[in-house]
Design an enzyme around this catalytic site. Structure first.
Site, PDB file in Angstrom:
ATOM      1  N   GLU A 180      17.620  -5.974   9.707  1.00  0.00           N
ATOM      2  CA  GLU A 180      17.183  -7.008  10.652  1.00  0.00           C
ATOM      3  C   GLU A 180      15.678  -6.820  10.838  1.00  0.00           C
ATOM      4  O   GLU A 180      14.888  -7.655  10.403  1.00  0.00           O
ATOM      5  CB  GLU A 180      17.951  -6.870  11.977  1.00  0.00           C
ATOM      6  CG  GLU A 180      17.602  -7.943  13.009  1.00  0.00           C
ATOM      7  CD  GLU A 180      18.293  -7.714  14.372  1.00  0.00           C
ATOM      8  OE1 GLU A 180      18.788  -6.600  14.631  1.00  0.00           O
ATOM      9  OE2 GLU A 180      18.297  -8.674  15.203  1.00  0.00           O
ATOM     10  N   ASP A 201      23.584 -13.537  19.939  1.00  0.00           N
ATOM     11  CA  ASP A 201      23.517 -13.467  21.409  1.00  0.00           C
ATOM     12  C   ASP A 201      23.173 -14.861  21.934  1.00  0.00           C
ATOM     13  O   ASP A 201      22.047 -15.116  22.392  1.00  0.00           O
ATOM     14  CB  ASP A 201      22.437 -12.462  21.835  1.00  0.00           C
ATOM     15  CG  ASP A 201      22.705 -11.084  21.273  1.00  0.00           C
ATOM     16  OD1 ASP A 201      23.598 -10.394  21.773  1.00  0.00           O
ATOM     17  OD2 ASP A 201      22.029 -10.708  20.288  1.00  0.00           O
TER      18      ASP A 201
HETATM   19  N1  ADE Z   1      22.523  -5.995  20.226  1.00  0.00           N
HETATM   20  C1  ADE Z   1      22.676  -7.270  20.600  1.00  0.00           C
HETATM   21  N2  ADE Z   1      22.050  -8.075  19.753  1.00  0.00           N
HETATM   22  C2  ADE Z   1      21.483  -7.309  18.799  1.00  0.00           C
HETATM   23  C3  ADE Z   1      20.709  -7.560  17.649  1.00  0.00           C
HETATM   24  N3  ADE Z   1      20.361  -8.790  17.267  1.00  0.00           N
HETATM   25  N4  ADE Z   1      20.292  -6.501  16.923  1.00  0.00           N
HETATM   26  C4  ADE Z   1      20.617  -5.260  17.294  1.00  0.00           C
HETATM   27  N5  ADE Z   1      21.332  -4.977  18.367  1.00  0.00           N
HETATM   28  C5  ADE Z   1      21.774  -5.995  19.113  1.00  0.00           C
HETATM   29 ZN    ZN Z   2      23.810  -8.603  16.374  1.00  0.00          ZN
END
Ligand code: ADE
Ligand code: ZN
Length: 339
Positions: free
Chosen positions: A205, A284
């Site tokens: 990410e 999220d």
């Molecule tokens: N916890 C909640 N959303 C997240 C994300 N996008 N990356 C890492 N941890 C998370």
């Molecule tokens: Zn996530």
């Protein structure tokens, strides 16, 4: 059919969704009120205005503050039920939900309070009406370890989960990525695999392609969550294709956290065209401005996806799921009959 109508109505699965990340400001005010907590924001609008992030950590700081309002079984039930109701309106027929027990147990909330509240809502969700034709959202639960904490702490959490094995399909890894490589958790993932859990991990990410390699080789993951940075490494891409490891991608999250400069630069279409099992998810949604259909619409607009691409993404969402063989076939058939 117009692409937007297709996106909204096609049956789909969601595979990357943090339940704490569905905590909408309206529900925060409701739960804070009944628990006698005063928020530092005066209104829902004021709270939403704070949702501007330059990176993952800035988001996580706000996300953990929001999550700290959750204390009772009823809180976890309401949080989960609100998400399921929303999911039903978006024609999600199956969902695999992450929860972060350490966020709550570190404040004195019992593991059982969290999991009992969530699973009671998931049970009721099996009876929710989705459309005229369909009833019930099927679901699985994935327990994430917070990677900014120690492996020893993750072991304690795994221990708490053992008596709830029947309710948890997999363990995952989330929170601050850079500086906390998958290798830090190889022993606890090995123990989880021995106990019969599947494994997934957030990787690539913000962290490098090397973290994706580690998640595959050391944590033996069945799926990679995000995986954007894999595109920089052709050998890794070939490995992901050969081993058929799905990527659960989250376009609006990537945009809000500046993981991608612009959605037009997002690697999803290139990956889809290479034959990688990519899926679109909301991560999220309460913080990033959209649930699964808004994510599909945003990425479709940015990359000019065709209706066939949307169908492939919906198909991938079932293929990549942890449904058992028969249920998977049933949902794929439902999708094809619908199309
Ligand atoms: N916890 C909640 N959303 C997240 C994300 N996008 N990356 C890492 N941890 C998370
Ligand atoms: Zn996530």
């Amino acid at each position: 059919m117009k692409t937007e109508e297709l996106i909204n109505t096609i049956p789909k699965a969601e595979l990357h969704l943090h339940i704490e990340g569905t905590f909408e400001p309206e529900l925060m005010f409701r739960i804070a009120g009944r628990n006698g907590i005063k928020l530092k924001y005066n209104s829902v609008d004021e709270l939403r205005k704070a949702y501007e992030f330059n990176n993952l950590q800035e988001f996580l700081d706000i996300y953990y503050t929001g999550a700290s309002l959750l204390t009772t079984e009823e809180d976890f039930y309401d949080l989960t039920m609100e998400y399921l109701k929303k999911a039903a309106t978006q024609n999600i027929v199956h969902t695999e939900i992450f929860f972060d027990p350490q966020t709550h147990t570190s404040r004195g909330v019992e593991f059982d309070t969290i999991i009992n509240g969530i699973t009671a809502a998931l049970k009721d969700g099996r009876g929710l009406k989705i459309s005229e034709a369909q009833t019930g959202i099927s679901s699985k639960l994935i327990m994430c370890f917070l990677r900014h904490l120690s492996e020893e702490d993750a072991f304690k959490t795994l221990h708490c989960a053992l008596k709830h094995k029947d309710k948890i399909i997999a363990v995952g890894l989330d929170s601050s990525e850079v500086g906390h490589p998958p290798a830090k958790f190889r022993n606890v993932f090995e123990a989880a695999l021995k106990e019969g859990f599947l494994t997934v991990a957030h990787a690539g990410e913000e962290g490098p392609a090397e973290y994706v390699w580690e998640a595959i080789d050391l944590l033996k993951v069945s799926r990679i969550d995000h995986g954007n940075r894999s595109i920089s490494n052709p050998d890794l891409i070939n490995e992901i294709i050969d081993r058929e490891i799905p990527l659960t991608m989250c376009p609006l999250s990537n945009q809000k956290l500046k993981v991608e400069k612009d959605l037009t630069q997002h690697p999803l279409k290139e990956m889809l065209n290479k034959g990688i099992i990519v899926t679109v998810n909301s991560d999220d949604p309460a913080y990033f401005g959209g649930y699964i259909n808004e994510n599909l619409t945003a990425i479709s607009d940015a990359l000019s996806l065709s209706n066939n691409d949307i169908y492939r993404l919906a198909r991938n969402s079932f293929t990549a799921s942890f449904l058992d063989f028969k249920s998977k076939q049933r949902m794929l058939q439902l999708l094809d009959e619908w199309v």
